[in-house]
Scaffold this active site. Sequence first.
Site, PDB file in Angstrom:
ATOM      1  N   ASP A  78      -5.918   2.625  -3.588  1.00 35.89           N
ATOM      2  CA  ASP A  78      -7.224   2.047  -3.181  1.00 35.89           C
ATOM      3  C   ASP A  78      -7.693   3.267  -2.329  1.00 35.89           C
ATOM      4  O   ASP A  78      -8.697   3.439  -1.634  1.00 35.89           O
ATOM      5  CB  ASP A  78      -6.886   0.963  -2.192  1.00 35.89           C
ATOM      6  CG  ASP A  78      -5.460   1.511  -0.949  1.00 35.89           C
ATOM      7  OD1 ASP A  78      -5.411   2.076  -1.243  1.00 35.89           O
ATOM      8  OD2 ASP A  78      -6.690   0.135  -0.068  1.00 35.89           O
ATOM      9  N   ASP A 129      -1.128   1.008  -3.951  1.00 34.02           N
ATOM     10  CA  ASP A 129      -2.110   0.190  -4.525  1.00 34.02           C
ATOM     11  C   ASP A 129      -2.986   0.805  -4.991  1.00 34.02           C
ATOM     12  O   ASP A 129      -3.552   0.461  -5.832  1.00 34.02           O
ATOM     13  CB  ASP A 129      -2.020  -0.901  -3.542  1.00 34.02           C
ATOM     14  CG  ASP A 129      -2.804  -0.778  -2.401  1.00 34.02           C
ATOM     15  OD1 ASP A 129      -2.522   0.791  -2.179  1.00 34.02           O
ATOM     16  OD2 ASP A 129      -3.726  -1.568  -2.057  1.00 34.02           O
ATOM     17  N   ASP A 170      -2.050   6.487  -3.534  1.00 35.85           N
ATOM     18  CA  ASP A 170      -1.314   4.990  -3.085  1.00 35.85           C
ATOM     19  C   ASP A 170      -0.530   4.599  -4.343  1.00 35.85           C
ATOM     20  O   ASP A 170      -1.302   4.299  -4.924  1.00 35.85           O
ATOM     21  CB  ASP A 170      -1.720   5.407  -1.829  1.00 35.85           C
ATOM     22  CG  ASP A 170      -2.708   4.246  -1.421  1.00 35.85           C
ATOM     23  OD1 ASP A 170      -3.482   4.081  -2.582  1.00 35.85           O
ATOM     24  OD2 ASP A 170      -2.884   3.696  -1.438  1.00 35.85           O
ATOM     25  N   SER A 202       0.836  -1.139  -0.217  1.00 36.32           N
ATOM     26  CA  SER A 202      -0.419  -0.127   0.095  1.00 36.32           C
ATOM     27  C   SER A 202       0.488   1.229   0.385  1.00 36.32           C
ATOM     28  O   SER A 202       1.363   1.598  -0.824  1.00 36.32           O
ATOM     29  CB  SER A 202      -0.800   0.156   1.232  1.00 36.32           C
ATOM     30  OG  SER A 202      -1.609   1.172   1.125  1.00 36.32           O
TER      31      SER A 202
END
EC number: 5.4.2.10
Length: 446
Positions: free
Chosen positions: A244, A242, A240, A101
């Site tokens: 999400d 990833d 960010d 993340s």
Amino acid sequence: MQKKYFGTDGIRGKVGNSLINAEFMLKLGWAVGRVLANSHSATVLIGKDTRISGYMIESALQAGLSAAGVNIKLTGPMPTPAIAYLTNSVRADAGIVISASHNHYPDNGVKFFNKDGFKLSDELELAIEKQIDKPMKTVVADRLGKAARMNEAHGRYIEFCKSTFPSNLTLKGLKIVVDCANGAAYAVAPSIFHELGAEVVAIADDPDGFNINQTCGATDTAHLQEMVVKHNADVGIAFDGDGDRLIMVDHHGLRVDGDELLCIMAIDRFYLKENAPLGVVGTIMSNLGLEQTLKRHHIAFERSPVGDRYVLDLMQQKGWFLGGESSGHIVDLGFTTTGDGVITALQILRIMQQAEKPLADLKKVMVKNPQVLINVPIKGILDIAQNPNIKKAITEAEKQLNGAGRILLRPSGTEPVIRVMVEGSDEGIVRQTAEMLAAAVQQSTL
């Protein structure tokens, strides 16, 4: 039963440690395959972000799944929400995302989605852990799983995201700076906004395996804020690593966080009367201004523990479809099963276009209370509740706030830090109190 390997959002840690290495990932892939073994010709989708370690983890998981007799579809770098969507779309039995993340490249991890695109239940995670602790056995040769590249993954996700934006509306006339965090969104996000008509300036869109989230993205928007002003853009968008979570920047170069974005979306739905929200879920970290604004509009508000998984759990318990975190994880069950930075951005851009108002005006619907968050690095485990120095500091902090604020100290679920949050009516007192508490935590770790 307490989990041995899984944390609040899958399995995460430093690459090379006892879990994030090739040997454990091989066994993890096999264990997942064993749990799915009851499914006829089970198939698992694997996506990843742009970390250098993703290649190693992907190969190990692939080998383990194949050894258990499970077929694999590989998407390459894709946002986490894309894997959630595609897992359901292609009728796979599960989806796996290799990512840490918002963390930097030395970290990595693995998180999972079930066939419906939701995160795994505690029961399934425990079933996987039970298999991990068993001796690994490979199926006979004619039952080994096959692996294939899913070359159409990018195109399918791009079209899905565009389908959430009204067909009679475009982004023509908007200039958008898009910060891809040198992460998973780099190959899809700029194209989505461009195809809908926006003039796009892409930054942090050149990943090299090491620069993910490095002075860029949703956790570090300073460069994006500068670029929005420099390019005279209408808005800035930061994802960010990833993809999400989402943080935005208005045309003045000012940051707009997840609480403000969630509030804009909820109030918009309230006035449209289309899918008007019965209630909204935030977290214990959500700004009090969000709760106060929603209640003025007769929209119920509940707080969950920190983590989009807990936000979603409470949303489902309440039967509500909108929730999110200050950090920019926003879940809209009208469109997705998990936080999706691109789709959230499209909803905010839709509101801007339909209202013919800049983001700077839209965010005025919510007045934020002064809030300070300080992350204090720690080594090992620190029992906040039992530490006498910290307990004394909290008592002193409560006196300083004089009943007009909130104090929250909690260990992060993803990083070795204690998060110190103080909120109140006077910004000076809030900052002073937060710094005093952070110093007490730091002193207690020495």
